[in-house]
Design a protein around this motif. Structure first.
Motif, PDB file in Angstrom:
ATOM      1  N   THR A 205      95.466   5.861  75.198  1.00  0.00           N
ATOM      2  CA  THR A 205      94.827   5.986  76.503  1.00  0.00           C
ATOM      3  C   THR A 205      93.930   4.786  76.732  1.00  0.00           C
ATOM      4  O   THR A 205      93.043   4.503  75.918  1.00  0.00           O
ATOM      5  N   HIS A 210      91.152   5.643  82.803  1.00  0.00           N
ATOM      6  CA  HIS A 210      91.032   7.099  82.855  1.00  0.00           C
ATOM      7  C   HIS A 210      90.175   7.499  84.063  1.00  0.00           C
ATOM      8  O   HIS A 210      89.161   6.873  84.363  1.00  0.00           O
ATOM      9  N   PHE A 212      88.182   9.929  84.518  1.00  0.00           N
ATOM     10  CA  PHE A 212      86.818  10.312  84.147  1.00  0.00           C
ATOM     11  C   PHE A 212      85.922   9.083  84.005  1.00  0.00           C
ATOM     12  O   PHE A 212      84.770   9.068  84.457  1.00  0.00           O
ATOM     13  N   SER A 244      88.904  15.888  86.582  1.00  0.00           N
ATOM     14  CA  SER A 244      88.843  15.018  85.407  1.00  0.00           C
ATOM     15  C   SER A 244      87.576  15.282  84.589  1.00  0.00           C
ATOM     16  O   SER A 244      87.609  15.229  83.346  1.00  0.00           O
ATOM     17  N   ASP A 245      86.464  15.578  85.264  1.00  0.00           N
ATOM     18  CA  ASP A 245      85.241  15.934  84.547  1.00  0.00           C
ATOM     19  C   ASP A 245      85.461  17.195  83.720  1.00  0.00           C
ATOM     20  O   ASP A 245      85.108  17.256  82.535  1.00  0.00           O
ATOM     21  N   THR A 248      87.937  16.721  80.720  1.00  0.00           N
ATOM     22  CA  THR A 248      87.386  15.886  79.651  1.00  0.00           C
ATOM     23  C   THR A 248      86.274  16.597  78.899  1.00  0.00           C
ATOM     24  O   THR A 248      86.229  16.571  77.656  1.00  0.00           O
ATOM     25  N   ALA A 332      80.489   9.466  79.549  1.00  0.00           N
ATOM     26  CA  ALA A 332      81.506   8.476  79.908  1.00  0.00           C
ATOM     27  C   ALA A 332      81.087   7.077  79.467  1.00  0.00           C
ATOM     28  O   ALA A 332      81.915   6.283  78.992  1.00  0.00           O
ATOM     29  N   ASP A 345      94.252  11.679  73.588  1.00  0.00           N
ATOM     30  CA  ASP A 345      93.476  11.905  74.805  1.00  0.00           C
ATOM     31  C   ASP A 345      92.039  11.431  74.619  1.00  0.00           C
ATOM     32  O   ASP A 345      91.526  11.364  73.505  1.00  0.00           O
ATOM     33  N   LEU A 346      91.412  11.128  75.737  1.00  0.00           N
ATOM     34  CA  LEU A 346      90.015  10.683  75.702  1.00  0.00           C
ATOM     35  C   LEU A 346      89.117  11.878  75.372  1.00  0.00           C
ATOM     36  O   LEU A 346      89.160  12.909  76.060  1.00  0.00           O
TER      37      LEU A 346
END
Length: 508
Positions: A205, A210, A212, A244-245, A248, A332, A345-346
């Motif tokens: 990723t 991304h 986020f 996305s928030d 994540t 972030a 994934d992040l």
């Protein structure tokens, strides 16, 4: 006797019977309503909400005790006599003799002094007699608090508690509606067929690409940090939490606290944690009652305290909302500064360091103060409106009333639809998780297991200490019993873990 001075000795019995019947019927109806509400919550296995209901009952019991004290000691309070000079300062309204332009300024003076205007004669209590000399007037003094003022104070305390409980319930209700809208995000995350290793190894990723990171990362440097705070301030008013928030932050929580179960139902856990926090918010703690006393002390004519105090919950709410948004931005920022690309994934790393004084619970404390102070502001307004009328001097000028009401409505709306949902998800980004992560019966089993283990630890120490002076056979028997109980507890704990995993997978 004068109007308002008739005692029960000369009151028709049917009047007393009718009034008592109405009071008893209303009291029993409220009691039955709370009882059936408790049974319904227990039937639905909603123990946190049931405990919140018990908290409401405690507040009602406290109000009943306050009412009893005010009634029992009413006559004694009226016989506390002081010089009239003591009552000429710190008054909510100026006397007509001091300000002839204000024809309605004497509405609230009964709160601190004995004179009662003709408009308020009809509100006198049964024990007052306007024609007869009072106990203090015979001595050339005035009572510390008149019967009418005591009665009005009694009503205010009741209105305050009812409005606070009602507004807290509405805040939690509307906030929960907002959080339930995230349920489809949880379902989409749960549909992915992956395990813990796949999350970290299945792909690369690019961090800056991304969603986020793009929405939260603003670069490096001090000027950018200021920009991040500004973005966090305005972010709380619109789109405070995006998909996305949520995805994540959910993954960061799961990989930190539930690594063996990536399909953990994070949304259901959030709702249980929020319900558990509700019982703390709905109560009126001692420091909140202290705030009420301080406000009553500072409610002096010309100070407009009721107006300026409205900015306290407003300012606190904006500060809390900005901080919660900034915590997401910090998460972030940490990932973007450390990595260009990541394998899998992040994943963000939850930590208490992002919260004020490393205490996530402090946010709940501030929300509690915000809701109470806002409830206090609105309760005080409605109480003055009903008790003394809109033209009362303590109500103030319209230019002060309208901003106060607008601020109160804004705080209630923003706290319900933005700040509370933000709190529900961001508070999970601490270093530890809440006990709501387990179902209720598992929580009870773990608590019982911990108590029994602590008890066995004490027995083991006692057995080791007495082994020197006790017969060898007795010490051996005692140690054997302790070991057997420990083995049983370990097996129960293992079974609890298995049940927890199974229920988490099934709930997904």
């Amino acid at each position: 006797m004068a109007e308002g001075g008739t005692t029960l000795e000369f009151t028709p019995t049917w009047v007393v019977a009718v009034v008592c019947s109405v009071i008893v019927i209303i009291s029993l109806a409220v009691e039955r309503l709370l009882h059936f509400a408790g049974k319904y919550l227990k039937k639905k296995d909603q123990k946190p909400l049931f405990e919140a209901l018990q908290k409401i009952k405690e507040e009602l019991m406290l109000l009943g005790f306050i009412s009893l004290l005010l009634t029992v000691f009413q006559e004694r309070i009226n016989k506390i006599c002081i010089s009239e000079n003591w009552l000429r300062n710190f008054m909510p309204c100026k006397k007509p003799s001091d300000d002839k332009d204000e024809g309605t300024t004497a509405h609230f003076q009964t709160f601190f002094s004995p004179p009662v205007l003709p408009a308020t004669v009809g509100r006198r209590l049964l024990s007052e007699d306007s024609s007869a000399p009072t106990y203090c007037s015979i001595k050339g003094k005035v009572p510390l608090l008149s019967t009418t003022a005591l009665h009005h104070l009694h009503i205010f305390i009741f209105v305050l508690a009812v409005v606070h409980v009602t507004f807290c319930a509405l805040t939690i209700l509307f906030g929960s509606i907002k959080i339930r809208q995230w349920k489809h995000w949880e379902d989409s995350a749960a549909q992915k067929n992956y395990n813990a290793e796949d999350v970290l190894q299945k792909k690369f990723t690019h961090v800056r690409d991304h969603d986020f990171i793009r929405n939260r990362f603003h670069g490096f440097g001090k000027s950018v940090a200021v920009l991040g705070w500004g973005h966090s301030f305005f972010k709380q008013f619109f789109g405070s939490v995006t998909k996305s928030d949520y995805i994540t932050l959910r993954l960061g929580f799961v990989m930190t606290h539930c690594r063996g179960n990536p399909k953990f139902n994070f949304h259901k856990y959030m709702m249980r944690a929020l319900e558990a926090d509700f019982k703390k918010v709905v109560g009126i703690s001692w420091y909140l009652w202290l705030f009420v006393v301080i406000f009553l002390l500072l409610n002096v004519a010309g100070w407009h305290t009721y107006f300026w105090i409205a900015f306290i919950p407003f300012t606190l709410l904006l500060a809390v909302g900005t901080k919660l948004e900034h915590i997401i931005t910090q998460l972030a920022q940490e990932v973007a500064e450390k990595h260009v690309a990541v394998e899998g994934d992040l994943v963000v790393q939850p930590s208490d360091e992002h919260f004020w004084f490393n205490r996530p619970k402090l946010i709940l404390f501030l929300i509690h103060i915000i809701l109470f102070q806002n409830s206090f502001e609105l309760a005080f307004f409605f109480w003055i409106l009903v008790q003394y009328g809109f033209d009362s001097c303590i109500m103030g000028q319209v230019r002060y009333i309208i901003p106060r009401l607008v601020i109160g409505a804004f705080v209630q709306f923003l706290c319900s639809y933005s700040t509370l949902p933000l709190y529900a998800i961001v508070t999970q980004m601490g270093s530890s998780f809440k006990k709501a992560i387990f179902d209720q019966h598992i929580q009870e089993g773990l608590v019982g297991w911990a108590r029994q283990a602590k008890k066995n630890k004490g027995l083991r120490k006692a057995a080791n200490g007495n082994s020197a002076g006790s017969p060898p056979g007795a010490a051996a028997v005692q140690m054997t019993k302790v070991r057997e109980e420990d083995a049983l507890l370990r097996s129960q704990a293992k079974g609890t873990e298995i049940v927890t995993d199974q229920r988490s997978n099934s709930s997904s």
